[in-house]
Design a protein around this motif. Structure first.
Motif, PDB file in Angstrom:
ATOM      1  N   UNK A 165      47.215  34.970  38.575  1.00 13.10           N
ATOM      2  CA  UNK A 165      46.703  34.566  37.156  1.00 13.10           C
ATOM      3  C   UNK A 165      45.368  35.218  37.064  1.00 13.10           C
ATOM      4  N   UNK A 166      44.496  34.958  38.027  1.00 13.65           N
ATOM      5  CA  UNK A 166      43.092  35.603  37.940  1.00 13.65           C
ATOM      6  C   UNK A 166      43.125  37.020  37.761  1.00 13.65           C
ATOM      7  N   UNK A 167      43.928  37.784  38.552  1.00 10.41           N
ATOM      8  CA  UNK A 167      43.987  39.048  38.575  1.00 10.41           C
ATOM      9  C   UNK A 167      44.405  39.450  37.243  1.00 10.41           C
ATOM     10  N   UNK A 168      45.406  38.801  36.727  1.00 10.13           N
ATOM     11  CA  UNK A 168      45.871  39.310  35.240  1.00 10.13           C
ATOM     12  C   UNK A 168      44.818  38.936  34.149  1.00 10.13           C
ATOM     13  N   UNK A 169      44.216  37.941  34.313  1.00 11.62           N
ATOM     14  CA  UNK A 169      43.156  37.512  33.277  1.00 11.62           C
ATOM     15  C   UNK A 169      41.953  38.594  33.372  1.00 11.62           C
ATOM     16  N   UNK A 170      41.482  38.821  34.470  1.00 11.53           N
ATOM     17  CA  UNK A 170      40.269  39.776  34.682  1.00 11.53           C
ATOM     18  C   UNK A 170      40.925  41.349  34.206  1.00 11.53           C
TER      19      UNK A 170
END
Length: 146
Positions: A9-14
């Motif tokens: 999720x964090x990787x996608x959001x970044x």
């Protein structure tokens, strides 16, 4: 949230950082609002969105005092206590107003941050400072993959 899906999720959001703010949009690189960011990350990590989002105005839910975003989050996400990276943060921007801003918890080193889109800005990763933290009214985790 498990570390693996939280990291995704964090990787996608970044990957959305720098996407211009555009009310009701959800297209990485072209435009998004805070809900559109959450929707786009959901699509990237989990697949199809769980429900269609109706059109909404900039002041949606405020005249009626309707916590529509909170109810929708409870339908599709899991309520959690302390936020972990990848969790969804729901903010109330003013005392007595409905909660209608979303961000995704992240961190830089040991410092908590969150990724969000808000009017007048692109998608950014901001420090989860005390003024922002005070506005959090609920925390949610993405569901695990089926």
């Amino acid at each position: 949230m498990s570390g693996v899906i939280g990291d995704e999720v964090v990787r996608a959001a970044r990957g959305w950082i720098g996407t211009p703010y555009l009310h009701q949009a959800s297209v990485r690189g072209a435009g998004t609002d805070c809900l559109g960011l959450l929707r786009g990350v959901w699509r990237e990590v989990l697949g199809a969105e769980p429900e269609a989002v109706p059109a909404y105005s900039r002041d949606w839910s405020e005249p009626q005092g309707d916590e529509a975003l909170w109810r929708a989050a409870r339908r599709h996400l899991h309520v959690t206590g302390q936020a972990a990276p990848g969790d969804v943060l729901l903010f109330r921007m003013r005392e007595g107003a409905v909660a209608k801003h979303l961000g995704l918890a992240a961190e830089v080193g040991a410092r908590p941050t969150f990724i969000h889109a808000y009017s007048g800005h692109a998608v950014v990763e901001s420090p989860l400072s005390a003024p922002w933290a005070r506005r959090i009214v609920a925390r949610f985790a993405f569901p695990e993959r089926s």
